[in-house]
Motif scaffolding. Structure first.
Motif, PDB file in Angstrom:
ATOM      1  N   PHE A   1       3.913  92.875  11.222  1.00  0.00           N
ATOM      2  CA  PHE A   1       3.922  94.324  11.395  1.00  0.00           C
ATOM      3  C   PHE A   1       4.875  94.964  10.386  1.00  0.00           C
ATOM      4  CE2 PHE A   1       6.067  98.037  13.240  1.00  0.00           C
ATOM      5  CZ  PHE A   1       4.978  98.888  13.421  1.00  0.00           C
ATOM      6  N   ALA A   2       6.074  94.401  10.260  1.00  0.00           N
ATOM      7  CA  ALA A   2       7.061  94.948   9.329  1.00  0.00           C
ATOM      8  C   ALA A   2       6.560  94.864   7.883  1.00  0.00           C
ATOM      9  CB  ALA A   2       8.389  94.210   9.480  1.00  0.00           C
ATOM     10  N   ARG A   3       5.870  93.770   7.560  1.00  0.00           N
ATOM     11  CA  ARG A   3       5.319  93.646   6.208  1.00  0.00           C
ATOM     12  C   ARG A   3       4.212  94.673   5.979  1.00  0.00           C
ATOM     13  NH1 ARG A   3       2.474  88.090   4.785  1.00  0.00           N
ATOM     14  NH2 ARG A   3       1.141  88.877   6.469  1.00  0.00           N
ATOM     15  N   ASN A   4       3.334  94.867   6.983  1.00  0.00           N
ATOM     16  CA  ASN A   4       2.243  95.836   6.861  1.00  0.00           C
ATOM     17  C   ASN A   4       2.766  97.268   6.741  1.00  0.00           C
ATOM     18  OD1 ASN A   4       0.402  93.749   7.032  1.00  0.00           O
ATOM     19  ND2 ASN A   4       0.021  94.029   9.220  1.00  0.00           N
ATOM     20  N   MET A   5       3.936  97.510   7.346  1.00  0.00           N
ATOM     21  CA  MET A   5       4.570  98.824   7.235  1.00  0.00           C
ATOM     22  C   MET A   5       5.353  98.954   5.932  1.00  0.00           C
ATOM     23  SD  MET A   5       3.963 100.761   9.927  1.00  0.00           S
ATOM     24  CE  MET A   5       5.331 101.908   9.988  1.00  0.00           C
ATOM     25  N   ARG A   6       5.336  97.886   5.129  1.00  0.00           N
ATOM     26  CA  ARG A   6       6.033  97.820   3.844  1.00  0.00           C
ATOM     27  C   ARG A   6       7.540  97.983   3.995  1.00  0.00           C
ATOM     28  NH1 ARG A   6       1.821 100.904  -0.308  1.00  0.00           N
ATOM     29  NH2 ARG A   6       0.020  99.597   0.247  1.00  0.00           N
ATOM     30  N   LEU A   7       8.048  97.507   5.118  1.00  0.00           N
ATOM     31  CA  LEU A   7       9.493  97.490   5.355  1.00  0.00           C
ATOM     32  C   LEU A   7      10.097  96.173   4.879  1.00  0.00           C
ATOM     33  CD1 LEU A   7       9.489  98.997   8.961  1.00  0.00           C
ATOM     34  CD2 LEU A   7       9.956 100.191   6.808  1.00  0.00           C
ATOM     35  N   ILE A   8       9.238  95.151   4.762  1.00  0.00           N
ATOM     36  CA  ILE A   8       9.647  93.827   4.271  1.00  0.00           C
ATOM     37  C   ILE A   8       8.710  93.454   3.134  1.00  0.00           C
ATOM     38  CG2 ILE A   8       9.770  91.369   4.856  1.00  0.00           C
ATOM     39  CD1 ILE A   8      10.590  92.100   7.633  1.00  0.00           C
ATOM     40  N   ASN A   9       9.261  92.955   2.026  1.00  0.00           N
ATOM     41  CA  ASN A   9       8.416  92.600   0.885  1.00  0.00           C
ATOM     42  C   ASN A   9       8.018  91.126   0.926  1.00  0.00           C
ATOM     43  OD1 ASN A   9      10.532  91.015  -0.391  1.00  0.00           O
ATOM     44  ND2 ASN A   9      11.474  92.959  -1.048  1.00  0.00           N
ATOM     45  N   ASN A  10       7.166  90.726   0.020  1.00  0.00           N
ATOM     46  CA  ASN A  10       6.620  89.364   0.015  1.00  0.00           C
ATOM     47  C   ASN A  10       7.686  88.306  -0.262  1.00  0.00           C
ATOM     48  OD1 ASN A  10       3.993  90.134   0.622  1.00  0.00           O
ATOM     49  ND2 ASN A  10       3.437  90.447  -1.530  1.00  0.00           N
ATOM     50  N   ASP A  11       8.650  88.626  -1.118  1.00  0.00           N
ATOM     51  CA  ASP A  11       9.730  87.673  -1.381  1.00  0.00           C
ATOM     52  C   ASP A  11      10.543  87.425  -0.115  1.00  0.00           C
ATOM     53  OD1 ASP A  11       9.017  87.408  -4.025  1.00  0.00           O
ATOM     54  OD2 ASP A  11      10.450  88.912  -4.747  1.00  0.00           O
ATOM     55  N   GLU A  12      10.769  88.485   0.654  1.00  0.00           N
ATOM     56  CA  GLU A  12      11.501  88.341   1.905  1.00  0.00           C
ATOM     57  C   GLU A  12      10.697  87.542   2.920  1.00  0.00           C
ATOM     58  OE1 GLU A  12      14.146  92.460   1.654  1.00  0.00           O
ATOM     59  OE2 GLU A  12      12.094  92.484   2.429  1.00  0.00           O
TER      60      GLU A  12
ATOM     61  N   LEU B   1       7.153  86.443  17.394  1.00  0.00           N
ATOM     62  CA  LEU B   1       8.068  86.727  16.291  1.00  0.00           C
ATOM     63  C   LEU B   1       7.301  86.908  14.987  1.00  0.00           C
ATOM     64  CD1 LEU B   1      10.845  86.979  14.991  1.00  0.00           C
ATOM     65  CD2 LEU B   1      11.068  84.492  15.077  1.00  0.00           C
ATOM     66  N   ILE B   2       6.312  86.068  14.763  1.00  0.00           N
ATOM     67  CA  ILE B   2       5.501  86.168  13.545  1.00  0.00           C
ATOM     68  C   ILE B   2       4.713  87.483  13.538  1.00  0.00           C
ATOM     69  CG2 ILE B   2       3.486  85.178  12.382  1.00  0.00           C
ATOM     70  CD1 ILE B   2       4.626  82.426  13.095  1.00  0.00           C
TER      71      ILE B   2
ATOM     72  N   PHE C   1      16.860  90.463  11.387  1.00  0.00           N
ATOM     73  CA  PHE C   1      15.556  91.015  11.761  1.00  0.00           C
ATOM     74  C   PHE C   1      15.539  91.479  13.214  1.00  0.00           C
ATOM     75  CE2 PHE C   1      11.170  90.734  13.303  1.00  0.00           C
ATOM     76  CZ  PHE C   1      10.577  91.643  12.441  1.00  0.00           C
ATOM     77  N   TYR C   2      16.166  90.730  14.132  1.00  0.00           N
ATOM     78  CA  TYR C   2      16.228  91.161  15.528  1.00  0.00           C
ATOM     79  C   TYR C   2      16.878  92.535  15.624  1.00  0.00           C
ATOM     80  CZ  TYR C   2      14.674  87.023  18.157  1.00  0.00           C
ATOM     81  OH  TYR C   2      13.923  86.032  18.728  1.00  0.00           O
TER      82      TYR C   2
ATOM     83  N   ASN D   1      12.918 104.121   9.186  1.00  0.00           N
ATOM     84  CA  ASN D   1      12.035 103.456   8.225  1.00  0.00           C
ATOM     85  C   ASN D   1      12.839 102.809   7.100  1.00  0.00           C
ATOM     86  OD1 ASN D   1       9.452 103.919   9.365  1.00  0.00           O
ATOM     87  ND2 ASN D   1       9.562 106.065   8.711  1.00  0.00           N
ATOM     88  N   LEU D   2      14.078 102.463   7.413  1.00  0.00           N
ATOM     89  CA  LEU D   2      14.942 101.791   6.447  1.00  0.00           C
ATOM     90  C   LEU D   2      14.331 100.458   6.046  1.00  0.00           C
ATOM     91  CD1 LEU D   2      17.829 101.858   5.102  1.00  0.00           C
ATOM     92  CD2 LEU D   2      18.597 100.513   7.076  1.00  0.00           C
TER      93      LEU D   2
END
Length: 318
Positions: free
Chosen positions: A195-206, A189-190, A135-136, A148-149
């Motif tokens: 932010f990444a989740r709201n941008m849909r770059l990270i999903n809920n399982d992740e 960090l949270i 993530f870093y 936007n990968l």
């Protein structure tokens, strides 16, 4: 500074960077694309390096010309910023990563020190946790490459992971390590993960996997704070929580072979300096932070328990 003295200082810097004579000659042959005998003549002072040759050598060996010719004023100290490519490193990038690991290796001795005041968790600790490490670098890639990968498609090269592991291990061999952390260090960090989740770059399982790893991270940090030492090496660790928010990360290390100060830049990069005055200024700043911070390692059990419980509550809300 006279011309002869300047040239002698430049030669001395080359010798410091490459102490071994055979290796020195071979590397200069490679850098300058000239014969060995031509290199020998230059090293003996019989023939001067041309301006172009000095520039090439300085770039490859990270030699500060400003420092040699003493053009820096008291208010402008020599430093260097190496901008590496982290998602697709070149051979030069890997050499830079290797150089820093070699600097860290000098810390495996009695009396060595590493001290950092930071608003982000140190990479030497983060490298222990795969998802957070990714993530870093994912965050750096998002900002630096305007990418936007998706996180699920983002992976780090195996060679880079090996260097990260070496970095993590060597960082824990200093005789004494001190951290001064921003009180919101986990919160920041949270916020990035949200932010990444709201941008849909990270999903809920992740996100669920991140929460699990963050709990493990907090447990690991709490164990270090409780014992006052690294689990892996049993070397001393002092952890302070600052009472103010820190604008970036400041650090320095001292060994018998190296004295280096650093300021974090662009998420993963650092502005580094071997200048003694810069080191002194960094020490003064960090010591001022320590005086107004709370030590939570070994002592201050109530504050320590409260701090880590608050961090777990933050993760729980993610």
């Amino acid at each position: 500074m006279g011309t002869n003295t300047l040239y002698e200082e430049f030669l001395n810097e080359i010798k410091k960077k490459i102490p071994q004579k055979t290796q020195r000659t071979s590397l200069l042959v490679e850098i300058l694309s000239i014969e060995k005998e031509a290199v020998y003549r230059r090293l003996r002072g019989e023939v001067a390096f041309s301006f172009r040759e000095i520039v090439l050598i300085s770039q490859k060996l990270s030699i500060s010309i400003d420092n040699i010719i003493e053009i820096s004023s008291e208010k402008s100290r020599p430093s260097f910023l190496k901008l590496a490519e982290y998602t697709n490193p070149s051979e030069d990038d890997y050499k830079m990563f290797e150089e820093y690991v070699h600097v860290l290796e000098t810390g495996n001795e009695k009396g060595s020190l590493f001290i950092e005041a930071s608003n982000v968790l140190p990479l030497s600790i983060i490298y222990k946790f795969d998802l957070l490490t990714r993530f870093y670098y994912f965050k750096w890639n998002f900002h630096y490459n305007h990418s936007n990968l998706l996180f699920e498609n983002f992976h780090l090269p195996k060679r880079l992971k090996m260097l990260q592991n070496r970095n993590s291990l060597e960082s824990k061999k200093f005789d004494s390590t001190t951290f001064i952390w921003d009180p919101l260090i986990i919160q920041y960090l949270i916020n990035d993960l949200r932010f990444a989740r709201n941008m849909r770059l990270i999903n809920n399982d992740e996100i669920a996997a991140f929460k699990h790893e963050l709990y493990n991270l907090i447990n690991y940090l709490e164990r270090i704070a409780f014992t006052g030492s690294y689990i892996e090496t049993n070397k001393e660790v002092n952890i302070f929580i600052a009472i103010i928010n820190l604008d970036t990360s400041y650090s320095y290390l001292e060994t018998s072979k190296c004295r280096l100060s650093m300021v974090k830049a662009f998420i993963l990069n650092v502005i580094a300096s071997f200048d003694e005055n810069t080191l002194y200024k960094t020490k003064v700043w960090i010591q001022s932070l320590i005086r107004t911070s709370t030590l939570i390692s070994v002592t201050s059990e109530k504050q320590r328990v409260s701090f880590f419980e608050n961090q777990r509550a933050l993760v729980n809300q993610l």
